[in-house]
Design a protein around this motif. Structure first.
Motif, PDB file in Angstrom:
ATOM      1  N   ILE A  63      -3.339   3.140   7.578  1.00 11.25           N
ATOM      2  CA  ILE A  63      -3.077   4.341   8.358  1.00 11.25           C
ATOM      3  C   ILE A  63      -1.897   4.085   9.283  1.00 11.25           C
ATOM      4  CG2 ILE A  63      -4.712   3.750  10.204  1.00 11.25           C
ATOM      5  CD1 ILE A  63      -5.355   6.813  10.301  1.00 11.25           C
ATOM      6  N   ARG A  64      -0.990   5.038   9.337  1.00  9.59           N
ATOM      7  CA  ARG A  64       0.163   4.937  10.227  1.00  9.59           C
ATOM      8  C   ARG A  64      -0.103   5.812  11.443  1.00  9.59           C
ATOM      9  NH1 ARG A  64       4.114   2.004   8.063  1.00  9.59           N
ATOM     10  NH2 ARG A  64       4.131   1.458  10.273  1.00  9.59           N
ATOM     11  N   THR A  65      -0.037   5.218  12.636  1.00 10.47           N
ATOM     12  CA  THR A  65      -0.343   5.927  13.865  1.00 10.47           C
ATOM     13  C   THR A  65       0.704   5.632  14.922  1.00 10.47           C
ATOM     14  OG1 THR A  65      -1.633   4.273  15.091  1.00 10.47           O
ATOM     15  CG2 THR A  65      -2.758   5.410  13.280  1.00 10.47           C
ATOM     16  N   ASP A  66       0.574   6.296  16.080  1.00  7.73           N
ATOM     17  CA  ASP A  66       1.511   6.104  17.197  1.00  7.73           C
ATOM     18  C   ASP A  66       1.096   4.989  18.139  1.00  7.73           C
ATOM     19  OD1 ASP A  66       3.429   8.096  16.585  1.00  7.73           O
ATOM     20  OD2 ASP A  66       2.072   9.656  17.323  1.00  7.73           O
ATOM     21  N   LEU A  67      -0.005   4.299  17.835  1.00  6.00           N
ATOM     22  CA  LEU A  67      -0.477   3.212  18.688  1.00  6.00           C
ATOM     23  C   LEU A  67      -0.346   1.884  17.943  1.00  6.00           C
ATOM     24  CD1 LEU A  67      -3.559   5.006  20.204  1.00  6.00           C
ATOM     25  CD2 LEU A  67      -1.713   3.997  21.545  1.00  6.00           C
ATOM     26  N   PRO A  68       0.649   1.066  18.286  1.00  3.15           N
ATOM     27  CA  PRO A  68       0.859  -0.193  17.569  1.00  3.15           C
ATOM     28  C   PRO A  68      -0.140  -1.286  17.942  1.00  3.15           C
ATOM     29  CG  PRO A  68       2.468   0.018  19.331  1.00  3.15           C
ATOM     30  CD  PRO A  68       1.699   1.312  19.288  1.00  3.15           C
ATOM     31  N   GLY A  76       3.925  12.554  -0.535  1.00  3.00           N
ATOM     32  CA  GLY A  76       5.072  12.029   0.181  1.00  3.00           C
ATOM     33  C   GLY A  76       5.904  11.126  -0.693  1.00  3.00           C
ATOM     34  N   LYS A  77       6.842  10.425  -0.092  1.00  5.87           N
ATOM     35  CA  LYS A  77       7.723   9.545  -0.864  1.00  5.87           C
ATOM     36  C   LYS A  77       6.960   8.358  -1.446  1.00  5.87           C
ATOM     37  CE  LYS A  77       9.376   7.015   3.231  1.00  5.87           C
ATOM     38  NZ  LYS A  77       8.806   5.707   2.871  1.00  5.87           N
ATOM     39  N   ASP A  78       5.789   8.037  -0.855  1.00  8.99           N
ATOM     40  CA  ASP A  78       4.952   6.946  -1.364  1.00  8.99           C
ATOM     41  C   ASP A  78       3.676   7.473  -2.017  1.00  8.99           C
ATOM     42  OD1 ASP A  78       6.669   4.865  -0.518  1.00  8.99           O
ATOM     43  OD2 ASP A  78       5.919   5.090   1.528  1.00  8.99           O
ATOM     44  N   GLY A  79       3.768   8.646  -2.628  1.00 12.80           N
ATOM     45  CA  GLY A  79       2.612   9.203  -3.315  1.00 12.80           C
ATOM     46  C   GLY A  79       1.772  10.084  -2.413  1.00 12.80           C
ATOM     47  N   PRO A  80       0.511  10.312  -2.774  1.00 10.22           N
ATOM     48  CA  PRO A  80      -0.347  11.193  -1.980  1.00 10.22           C
ATOM     49  C   PRO A  80      -0.631  10.618  -0.600  1.00 10.22           C
ATOM     50  CG  PRO A  80      -1.622  10.067  -3.677  1.00 10.22           C
ATOM     51  CD  PRO A  80      -0.183   9.771  -3.954  1.00 10.22           C
ATOM     52  N   GLU A  81      -0.692  11.504   0.383  1.00  5.64           N
ATOM     53  CA  GLU A  81      -0.974  11.112   1.760  1.00  5.64           C
ATOM     54  C   GLU A  81      -1.981  12.071   2.364  1.00  5.64           C
ATOM     55  OE1 GLU A  81       2.640  11.189   3.936  1.00  5.64           O
ATOM     56  OE2 GLU A  81       3.571   9.518   2.857  1.00  5.64           O
ATOM     57  N   LEU A  82      -2.737  11.580   3.337  1.00  4.40           N
ATOM     58  CA  LEU A  82      -3.666  12.407   4.091  1.00  4.40           C
ATOM     59  C   LEU A  82      -3.264  12.384   5.555  1.00  4.40           C
ATOM     60  CD1 LEU A  82      -7.081  11.180   2.596  1.00  4.40           C
ATOM     61  CD2 LEU A  82      -5.670  13.099   1.829  1.00  4.40           C
ATOM     62  N   GLU A  83      -3.107  13.544   6.140  1.00  5.41           N
ATOM     63  CA  GLU A  83      -2.876  13.616   7.578  1.00  5.41           C
ATOM     64  C   GLU A  83      -4.216  13.908   8.247  1.00  5.41           C
ATOM     65  OE1 GLU A  83      -0.329  16.016  11.001  1.00  5.41           O
ATOM     66  OE2 GLU A  83       0.155  16.298   8.879  1.00  5.41           O
ATOM     67  N   VAL A  84      -4.582  13.094   9.221  1.00  5.66           N
ATOM     68  CA  VAL A  84      -5.881  13.229   9.881  1.00  5.66           C
ATOM     69  C   VAL A  84      -5.692  13.238  11.392  1.00  5.66           C
ATOM     70  CG1 VAL A  84      -7.173  12.161   7.993  1.00  5.66           C
ATOM     71  CG2 VAL A  84      -6.216  10.717   9.791  1.00  5.66           C
ATOM     72  N   SER A  85      -6.701  13.743  12.099  1.00  8.40           N
ATOM     73  CA  SER A  85      -6.644  13.788  13.566  1.00  8.40           C
ATOM     74  C   SER A  85      -7.963  13.304  14.144  1.00  8.40           C
ATOM     75  CB  SER A  85      -6.333  15.203  14.047  1.00  8.40           C
ATOM     76  OG  SER A  85      -7.365  16.104  13.671  1.00  8.40           O
ATOM     77  N   GLY A  86      -7.925  13.001  15.453  1.00  8.71           N
ATOM     78  CA  GLY A  86      -9.105  12.454  16.116  1.00  8.71           C
ATOM     79  C   GLY A  86      -9.336  10.996  15.774  1.00  8.71           C
ATOM     80  N   ILE A  87      -8.262  10.254  15.523  1.00  7.79           N
ATOM     81  CA  ILE A  87      -8.371   8.878  15.036  1.00  7.79           C
ATOM     82  C   ILE A  87      -8.633   7.897  16.174  1.00  7.79           C
ATOM     83  CG2 ILE A  87      -6.866   9.346  13.073  1.00  7.79           C
ATOM     84  CD1 ILE A  87      -4.650   7.898  14.642  1.00  7.79           C
ATOM     85  N   ASP A  88      -9.080   6.699  15.804  1.00 11.10           N
ATOM     86  CA  ASP A  88      -9.295   5.617  16.768  1.00 11.10           C
ATOM     87  C   ASP A  88      -8.817   4.287  16.176  1.00 11.10           C
ATOM     88  OD1 ASP A  88     -11.249   5.555  14.818  1.00 11.10           O
ATOM     89  OD2 ASP A  88     -12.888   5.066  16.173  1.00 11.10           O
ATOM     90  N   MET A  89      -7.722   4.334  15.427  1.00  5.49           N
ATOM     91  CA  MET A  89      -7.218   3.159  14.721  1.00  5.49           C
ATOM     92  C   MET A  89      -5.762   2.886  15.088  1.00  5.49           C
ATOM     93  SD  MET A  89      -8.888   4.173  11.055  1.00  5.49           S
ATOM     94  CE  MET A  89      -8.950   5.895  11.530  1.00  5.49           C
ATOM     95  N   ALA A  90      -5.416   1.617  15.151  1.00  6.83           N
ATOM     96  CA  ALA A  90      -4.038   1.218  15.431  1.00  6.83           C
ATOM     97  C   ALA A  90      -3.179   1.350  14.180  1.00  6.83           C
ATOM     98  CB  ALA A  90      -4.006  -0.218  15.949  1.00  6.83           C
ATOM     99  N   ASP A  91      -1.887   1.335  14.384  1.00  2.00           N
ATOM    100  CA  ASP A  91      -0.952   1.442  13.275  1.00  2.00           C
ATOM    101  C   ASP A  91      -1.151   0.308  12.268  1.00  2.00           C
ATOM    102  OD1 ASP A  91       1.388   2.651  12.011  1.00  2.00           O
ATOM    103  OD2 ASP A  91       2.468   0.854  12.651  1.00  2.00           O
ATOM    104  N   ASN A  92      -1.094   0.663  11.003  1.00  2.00           N
ATOM    105  CA  ASN A  92      -1.182  -0.297   9.898  1.00  2.00           C
ATOM    106  C   ASN A  92      -2.580  -0.889   9.710  1.00  2.00           C
ATOM    107  OD1 ASN A  92       0.557  -1.140   7.799  1.00  2.00           O
ATOM    108  ND2 ASN A  92       0.606  -3.214   8.618  1.00  2.00           N
ATOM    109  N   THR A  93      -3.606  -0.203  10.214  1.00  2.00           N
ATOM    110  CA  THR A  93      -4.987  -0.653  10.014  1.00  2.00           C
ATOM    111  C   THR A  93      -5.383  -0.520   8.548  1.00  2.00           C
ATOM    112  OG1 THR A  93      -5.704  -0.124  12.262  1.00  2.00           O
ATOM    113  CG2 THR A  93      -7.402  -0.131  10.556  1.00  2.00           C
ATOM    114  N   PRO A  94      -5.962  -1.561   7.940  1.00  2.00           N
ATOM    115  CA  PRO A  94      -6.401  -1.478   6.541  1.00  2.00           C
ATOM    116  C   PRO A  94      -7.634  -0.578   6.410  1.00  2.00           C
ATOM    117  CG  PRO A  94      -6.158  -3.767   7.273  1.00  2.00           C
ATOM    118  CD  PRO A  94      -6.133  -2.918   8.496  1.00  2.00           C
TER     119      PRO A  94
END
Length: 227
Positions: A7-12, A108-126
């Motif tokens: 997941i790509r997020t705004d919190l590194p 997207g450019k890397d295939g299917p993507e899901l945009e989600v909200s209300g997350i609690d995960m840091a950027d690049n979390t597996p």
């Protein structure tokens, strides 16, 4: 188990992360699949669900040992509870479970993507698995919340000058205020003079907390944002 997405997020970093999913509805993330799983057929029908479950790895809390008791943040950091009576990331198996809102399904450019909200995960979390949320089986309005039910109304008042807030793009401001109002500090720290800092959406945010008031002291672009 295999990692199927990140997941790509705004919190590194983990500092500043909401302690549970759904606490900051404005905080969004983008789920990007690993090459082996970039088949749109694997997501066929998911657009009909408003929410999904995500099973993910506490990749910022990888410990070789575990403890049968942990200190839940909302209990002040001193009281111990059984690890299986909490959602602490310090577990025998570092797995997290989050229910998030499904905002969009796109290619997207890397295939299917899901945009989600209300997350609690840091950027690049597996992420290991994604499942649909079913309100008629997954929701139990009469369920008891144990000791956690005593802390549902917790929150800080956030104060920031218009000059500082204007530095943050408008689409990120509500999420930032949500993160700050949930008090990202460790629960055992109550130093009114201490300046805390977190990274969010390419900015460094510095703040102090006195009582129930959080005051934003400085907002500057991070080195990556400057580039």
């Amino acid at each position: 188990m295999k990692k199927i997405t990140v997941i790509r997020t705004d919190l590194p970093d983990k500092f500043g992360l909401p302690r549970q999913s759904g606490l900051v509805p404005e905080l969004r993330g983008r789920i990007v699949f690993e090459p082996e799983y970039r088949n749109p057929d694997a997501l066929r029908g998911i657009e009909g669900f408003s929410h999904i479950w995500i099973i993910w790895q506490f990749s910022r809390n990888m410990n070789s040992k575990w403890s049968p008791t942990v200190r839940p943040p909302r209990l002040g950091g001193d009281t111990r509870m059984g690890v299986f009576a909490t959602r602490s990331p310090f577990r025998p198996n570092p797995l997290g479970l989050s229910c998030v809102k499904l905002e969009a399904v796109r290619i997207g450019k890397d295939g299917p993507e899901l945009e989600v909200s209300g997350i609690d995960m840091a950027d690049n979390t597996p992420i290991y698995d994604i499942k649909p949320y079913l309100p008629y089986t997954d929701s139990h309005p009469d369920a008891l919340s144990g000791f956690a039910g005593d802390y549902t109304d917790y929150g800080l008042q956030v104060s920031a000058s218009d000059e500082l807030i204007s530095i943050v793009p408008p689409e990120h401001r509500k999420a930032l205020f949500g993160i700050l109002s949930n008090d990202p500090r460790p629960s055992y720290q109550h130093d009114d003079e201490r300046i805390y800092g977190l990274s969010f959406a390419g900015f460094n945010i510095k703040f102090t907390v006195s009582g129930s008031l959080l005051t934003v002291r400085e907002i500057t672009p991070s080195d990556e944002n400057v580039k």
